[in-house]
Design a protein around this motif. Structure first.
Motif, PDB file in Angstrom:
ATOM      1  N   MET A 186      16.933   1.538  36.085  1.00 42.36           N
ATOM      2  CA  MET A 186      17.414   1.112  34.774  1.00 42.36           C
ATOM      3  C   MET A 186      18.559   1.993  34.319  1.00 42.36           C
ATOM      4  O   MET A 186      18.598   3.180  34.612  1.00 42.36           O
ATOM      5  CB  MET A 186      16.266   1.175  33.755  1.00 42.36           C
ATOM      6  CG  MET A 186      15.258   0.082  33.973  1.00 42.36           C
ATOM      7  SD  MET A 186      16.146  -1.452  34.302  1.00 42.36           S
ATOM      8  CE  MET A 186      15.064  -2.631  33.649  1.00 42.36           C
ATOM      9  N   PRO A 187      19.495   1.411  33.565  1.00 37.52           N
ATOM     10  CA  PRO A 187      20.668   2.183  33.153  1.00 37.52           C
ATOM     11  C   PRO A 187      20.356   3.252  32.110  1.00 37.52           C
ATOM     12  O   PRO A 187      21.036   4.270  32.047  1.00 37.52           O
ATOM     13  CB  PRO A 187      21.605   1.121  32.560  1.00 37.52           C
ATOM     14  CG  PRO A 187      20.733  -0.030  32.220  1.00 37.52           C
ATOM     15  CD  PRO A 187      19.576   0.007  33.158  1.00 37.52           C
ATOM     16  N   GLU A 188      19.321   3.029  31.304  1.00 38.34           N
ATOM     17  CA  GLU A 188      19.047   4.018  30.254  1.00 38.34           C
ATOM     18  C   GLU A 188      18.534   5.321  30.857  1.00 38.34           C
ATOM     19  O   GLU A 188      18.102   5.354  31.998  1.00 38.34           O
ATOM     20  CB  GLU A 188      17.986   3.485  29.277  1.00 38.34           C
ATOM     21  CG  GLU A 188      18.423   2.254  28.482  1.00 38.34           C
ATOM     22  CD  GLU A 188      18.139   0.963  29.215  1.00 38.34           C
ATOM     23  OE1 GLU A 188      17.509   1.017  30.289  1.00 38.34           O
ATOM     24  OE2 GLU A 188      18.538  -0.099  28.720  1.00 38.34           O
ATOM     25  N   ILE A 192      15.184  -8.723  35.632  1.00 31.47           N
ATOM     26  CA  ILE A 192      13.818  -8.899  35.129  1.00 31.47           C
ATOM     27  C   ILE A 192      12.868  -8.138  36.035  1.00 31.47           C
ATOM     28  O   ILE A 192      12.821  -8.379  37.229  1.00 31.47           O
ATOM     29  CB  ILE A 192      13.435 -10.397  35.114  1.00 31.47           C
ATOM     30  CG1 ILE A 192      14.391 -11.144  34.178  1.00 31.47           C
ATOM     31  CG2 ILE A 192      11.993 -10.573  34.660  1.00 31.47           C
ATOM     32  CD1 ILE A 192      14.290 -12.638  34.264  1.00 31.47           C
ATOM     33  N   ARG A 193      12.163  -7.170  35.479  1.00 32.90           N
ATOM     34  CA  ARG A 193      11.193  -6.419  36.269  1.00 32.90           C
ATOM     35  C   ARG A 193       9.803  -6.675  35.727  1.00 32.90           C
ATOM     36  O   ARG A 193       9.592  -6.633  34.518  1.00 32.90           O
ATOM     37  CB  ARG A 193      11.498  -4.913  36.188  1.00 32.90           C
ATOM     38  CG  ARG A 193      12.743  -4.497  36.931  1.00 32.90           C
ATOM     39  CD  ARG A 193      12.561  -4.653  38.417  1.00 32.90           C
ATOM     40  NE  ARG A 193      11.449  -3.854  38.909  1.00 32.90           N
ATOM     41  CZ  ARG A 193      11.573  -2.628  39.416  1.00 32.90           C
ATOM     42  NH1 ARG A 193      12.754  -2.063  39.466  1.00 32.90           N
ATOM     43  NH2 ARG A 193      10.529  -1.985  39.852  1.00 32.90           N
ATOM     44  N   ILE A 195       6.667  -6.079  31.269  1.00 28.07           N
ATOM     45  CA  ILE A 195       7.815  -6.910  31.635  1.00 28.07           C
ATOM     46  C   ILE A 195       9.077  -6.336  31.007  1.00 28.07           C
ATOM     47  O   ILE A 195       9.114  -6.097  29.797  1.00 28.07           O
ATOM     48  CB  ILE A 195       7.623  -8.360  31.123  1.00 28.07           C
ATOM     49  CG1 ILE A 195       6.324  -8.931  31.681  1.00 28.07           C
ATOM     50  CG2 ILE A 195       8.809  -9.232  31.533  1.00 28.07           C
ATOM     51  CD1 ILE A 195       5.945 -10.266  31.096  1.00 28.07           C
ATOM     52  N   SER A 196      10.064  -6.107  31.834  1.00 33.47           N
ATOM     53  CA  SER A 196      11.319  -5.565  31.325  1.00 33.47           C
ATOM     54  C   SER A 196      12.397  -6.630  31.454  1.00 33.47           C
ATOM     55  O   SER A 196      12.604  -7.185  32.520  1.00 33.47           O
ATOM     56  CB  SER A 196      11.704  -4.338  32.155  1.00 33.47           C
ATOM     57  OG  SER A 196      13.035  -3.976  31.905  1.00 33.47           O
ATOM     58  N   VAL A 204      16.529 -18.468  33.900  1.00 32.34           N
ATOM     59  CA  VAL A 204      17.458 -17.503  33.338  1.00 32.34           C
ATOM     60  C   VAL A 204      17.888 -16.473  34.361  1.00 32.34           C
ATOM     61  O   VAL A 204      18.733 -15.665  34.131  1.00 32.34           O
ATOM     62  CB  VAL A 204      16.809 -16.806  32.128  1.00 32.34           C
ATOM     63  CG1 VAL A 204      15.914 -15.662  32.608  1.00 32.34           C
ATOM     64  CG2 VAL A 204      17.847 -16.283  31.170  1.00 32.34           C
ATOM     65  N   SER A 205      17.296 -16.513  35.529  1.00 22.55           N
ATOM     66  CA  SER A 205      17.435 -15.409  36.473  1.00 22.55           C
ATOM     67  C   SER A 205      18.839 -14.946  36.797  1.00 22.55           C
ATOM     68  O   SER A 205      19.069 -13.769  36.909  1.00 22.55           O
ATOM     69  CB  SER A 205      16.738 -15.746  37.787  1.00 22.55           C
ATOM     70  OG  SER A 205      15.404 -16.003  37.540  1.00 22.55           O
ATOM     71  N   GLU A 206      19.799 -15.863  36.941  1.00 23.89           N
ATOM     72  CA  GLU A 206      21.080 -15.395  37.469  1.00 23.89           C
ATOM     73  C   GLU A 206      21.781 -14.396  36.582  1.00 23.89           C
ATOM     74  O   GLU A 206      22.089 -14.661  35.439  1.00 23.89           O
ATOM     75  CB  GLU A 206      22.007 -16.586  37.685  1.00 23.89           C
ATOM     76  CG  GLU A 206      22.923 -16.341  38.855  1.00 23.89           C
ATOM     77  CD  GLU A 206      23.865 -17.501  39.070  1.00 23.89           C
ATOM     78  OE1 GLU A 206      23.373 -18.529  39.553  1.00 23.89           O
ATOM     79  OE2 GLU A 206      25.036 -17.380  38.725  1.00 23.89           O
ATOM     80  N   GLY A 207      22.055 -13.246  37.113  1.00 23.24           N
ATOM     81  CA  GLY A 207      22.741 -12.218  36.333  1.00 23.24           C
ATOM     82  C   GLY A 207      21.789 -11.442  35.445  1.00 23.24           C
ATOM     83  O   GLY A 207      22.182 -10.485  34.796  1.00 23.24           O
TER      84      GLY A 207
END
Lengths: 727, 103
Positions: free
Chosen positions: A259-261, A240-241, A161-162, A234-237
């Protein structure tokens, strides 16, 4: 769900798509084929097919599918978009349009003109032979692809889970730790890795914002849905993967990409928490290195994991969804709701004016300020609301290229339609009503105005004739010009016909303008042969009547041998206008503010009957107290309001200037309809009624008669009875 | 957040007390910043922190970064049970320093 309403939406959207399709096809006929154009046509057919499928309209689906297959062949380079194919597509578009019409009528299960459909499908069919078997192959291949995928699963037998939660999650009272605790209740949290790359040092830190990312390895028997439910609030914004146990390596590849990294950095984190073995990570990174920027689909294909057809289908599906979601920038609103809103805004404007008067009357400074702010806001709402009703005139113009193309072909003439000013806006309610007059004017040009190629060449003109549309705004009106470079209006023929019809007398001396205006008389037509397009029954008199019903004007300009221009001038509607208020005696009058050019003190000695010398030039004036029989004695210092409409100027002699205001136009009742000088009424802030003056009419009156004593008669004549011109 | 600062032989020791959570992080940031400027060495004693949330954990992580940037020798010592639990949950049980010289 209301099926009838849903179907109505289908019909409307399909019509819009068909219109786009037609425009794209006509554009390609004119300027050559283009990738964009083909795609636009394809997209329209494809979208209609999809919607029709939802409603179970099999016959529509079948027909559009055939179109789609051919277009697909063009896109893939297997076929060419020849002139023949373009014409065929236009015909198919027409048939599709009739199918949609039938759906609107309630015919849902069959094609009302299956013969035509059959003929069209035959013309489409050669490239379509494979479509049936291809669909079958696609399905088979898709299932096989899933089976092939499993050998590429990762060893990780736990969920990954990310979490990249929204930055303001902490301020909303939520805490990542509570999610982790919750997960512990669902299974076992095997590892947590914190991503601190975005965490700044203390001096730059906003401590209330979350700067951390979290990667979790989680073992559980729970379903994906149950796990997702943990993050429901919490989903908005938040990003979650969730990757399942033994996910395919491609899924991790895709995850890394989104992902940004950096891949290696995130990859290391995945290894650190046990999602990937170091070996698997190397494989993924190798994938990345070798493929560079190649889209995932292509990588799959080259690895011979997934056959090309399946990938293409999937990507195309993506493209279509992306395209259609990009279009959702428009909201459909029922016209009735808009009208209700405009009405309310009108009331708001009046109420605001009343409040202003009251506040000023009481002399309270605070109230006056507050009311002033209110007035400004109301003005903005007013402008916004009125703006909602405005649509670009291009909407009307776009119906014509097709018409011009078809009719010119029927007549054996070569004609091009040029459009400019399509962005000029006018009120929505006018859009439909202006189409008919324009259609008739265009047909006149095509039928009578424009010559055949042979005649044109003999006259030294280019073989192809041109009709142009132009639209622009001018002092409170929208001007629409329809011009052609044809033969112009033959004055001698017009005069002869008019005499024949008894509209004019032989030997009568008429100015050029008067001759042209004869064209607008009832029963007039100079066509040598009555074609079925125009010249029978519907004359320019109907056109003028339609235009004047919109409070507009129509004018002809023509040079024999060169061409004709028809100019229409329409008001920009306004249910609410910015007005200029003045008084004559005790009575209030309002004129549209943008028609007021100047106000000045009246020098009584410069006033001579119906003319005043203003800035050294003669200016026709109207003495309103005469016009409206005002009893009160005139004020000692009278003013001159100089109003202008188009090219006509008129001066109004008034007693007192009262300043600017917003006027909500209340139409006159039927009893007052024939008053020439008054265009409506409005209620002032103090509750009294002001008459809204019709400047164009007043300008006309001033020009036609300069004798003061005739003014009293003029106001009571309706349009039908012409005032004999007095000198 | 309560913070008691004492100086002993050139070494600064800060006792953090009570709660370090979203409601107090803004204030705590100032306190911690000030503390870091007190000397070239500082020990943060976390035994008195009874409550801490993710915002608090994040703040302490950021404090360590700042200390490194300022070249301040900074240690985080004697985490209370709650603090230890929080850091462990977030995968950072390794954050704390062994106290070599117990005070």
């Amino acid at each position: 769900m209301d099926m009838a309403a849903a179907r109505a939406t289908l019909v409307q959207e399909s019509r819009e798509l068909l219109s786009e399709m037609e425009n794209a096809l006509l554009e390609m006929e004119r300027n050559g084929t283009s990738e964009e154009g083909v795609h636009a046509v394809f997209r329209a057919a494809h979208t209609i097919k999809g919607s029709a499928g939802l409603f179970g309209l099999e016959h529509v689906v079948r027909f559009t599918h055939s179109m789609e297959s051919v277009l697909d062949g063009v896109r893939a380079g297997r076929a060419e978009m020849s002139a023949e194919l373009l014409a065929l597509m236009v015909d198919c578009g027409d048939h599709l349009s009739s199918l949609i019409d039938a759906v609107e009528q309630g015919i849902l299960d069959r094609d009302p003109d299956s013969e035509r459909a059959g003929a069209l499908l035959d013309r489409l069919s050669p490239p379509v032979a494979d479509s049936g078997s291809r669909a079958l192959t696609e399905r088979v291949i898709e299932t096989r692809a899933e089976e092939i995928a499993s050998p590429r699963a990762v060893l990780n037998d736990a969920w990954h889970i990310s979490l990249r939660l929204a930055r303001d999650v902490l301020k909303s009272g939520m805490d990542p730790m509570s999610f982790l605790n919750y997960l512990s209740g669902l299974g076992e949290v095997l590892a947590v890795e914190l991503l601190e790359d975005d965490l700044p040092p203390l001096s730059e830190l906003d401590p209330e914002i979350l700067h951390l990312g979290i990667e979790v390895r989680f073992s559980s028997e729970a379903t994906r849905q149950q796990i997702e439910a943990a993050f429901e609030f919490v989903s908005e914004g938040s990003l979650i993967r969730i990757l399942p146990p033994h996910a395919r390596i491609e899924e991790y590849l895709e995850f890394l990409r989104t992902m940004p990294e950096s891949d290696r950095r995130l990859g290391e984190i995945l290894v650190a928490c046990g999602a990937l073995t170091p070996n698997e990570l190397e494989k993924v990174l190798a994938f990345q290195r070798e493929s560079g920027e190649k889209p995932i689909g292509k990588i799959f294909v080259e690895e011979r994991i997934v056959p090309p057809v399946v990938v293409e289908t999937a990507l195309r599906k993506q493209a279509v969804t992306k395209a259609s979601s990009r279009d959702i920038r428009v909201v459909k609103v029922e016209a009735e709701k808009l009208d209700i809103l405009i009405d309310l805004v009108g009331e708001l404007v009046i109420a605001s004016a009343a409040a202003r008067v009251a506040a000023l009357g009481e002399g309270a400074k605070a109230s006056a300020e507050a009311v002033g702010t209110l007035a400004t806001l109301v003005e903005e709402i007013r402008d916004s609301a009125l703006g909602l009703r405005m649509v670009p005139i291009g909407e009307v113009f776009q119906r014509f290229p097709r018409m011009v193309r078809d009719i010119s072909r029927d007549l054996g003439k070569s004609v091009e339609l040029v459009i400019s000013g399509a962005e000029a806006e006018l009120d929505k309610s006018m859009v439909d009503r202006i189409a008919d007059p324009l259609t008739h004017i265009v047909r006149n040009s095509l039928d009578h105005g424009l010559e055949t190629e042979a005649v044109r060449i003999a006259a030294g003109k280019p073989a192809q004739g041109t009709i142009s549309f132009n639209a622009y705004h001018e002092t409170g009106s929208i001007v629409i010009e329809v011009s052609d470079d044809g033969a112009g209006i033959r004055r001698d023929k017009v005069l002869a016909k008019a005499i024949e019809r008894g509209i004019a007398q032989a030997g009568q001396e008429l100015t050029d303008r008067e001759i042209l205006n004869l064209v607008f008389e009832a029963g007039f037509s100079t066509a040598d042969s009555v074609s079925d397009l125009s010249g029978r029954g519907v004359g320019m008199d109907v056109v003028r009547r339609n235009v004047e019903a919109l409070r507009g004007e129509i004018e002809l300009q023509s040079v024999e041998g060169q061409g004709t221009t028809t100019r229409l001038r329409l008001p920009l509607t306004l249910a609410i206008i910015d007005g200029f208020h003045f008084l004559v005696g005790k009575s209030s009058y309002v004129v549209p503010l943008d028609m007021v050019k100047e106000c000045a003190d009246l020098v009584e000695s410069d006033l001579h009957g119906g003319i005043v010398r203003f800035r050294g030039e003669p200016l026709p004036v109207i003495q309103l107290r005469k016009l409206f029989s005002v009893d009160e004695p005139p004020s000692r210092r009278r003013s001159l309001v100089v109003a202008q409409h188009g090219s006509q100027r008129v001066g109004l002699v008034v007693d007192q200037l009262a300043g600017e205001l917003q006027a909500v136009i209340k139409p006159l009742g039927p009893m007052f309809r024939n008053l020439r000088a008054v265009g409506g009424t409005t209620i002032l802030g103090n509750g009294s009624v002001a008459l809204i003056l019709d400047i164009p009419r007043l300008a006309q009156i001033a020009v036609e008669t300069s004798a003061e004593r005739d003014l009293g008669r003029t106001i009571f004549f309706s349009k039908k009875q012409e005032v004999p011109s007095c000198n | 957040m309560r913070m008691n600062i004492s100086k002993a032989g050139g070494k600064v020791r800060a006792h953090l007390g009570e709660a370090l959570d979203i409601s107090s992080v803004l204030e705590a940031k100032e306190q911690l910043s000030k503390a870091l400027r007190k000397g070239s060495q500082i020990d943060f004693d976390l035994s008195g922190l009874a409550e801490i949330d993710t915002a608090g954990v994040q703040l302490l992580l950021s404090t360590r970064r700042q200390a490194r940037a300022d070249k301040v020798d900074c240690r985080f010592l004697r985490p209370s049970p709650e603090v230890l639990r929080a850091f462990t949950l977030l995968g950072r049980a390794d954050f704390f320093d062994e106290s070599v010289h117990a005070n």
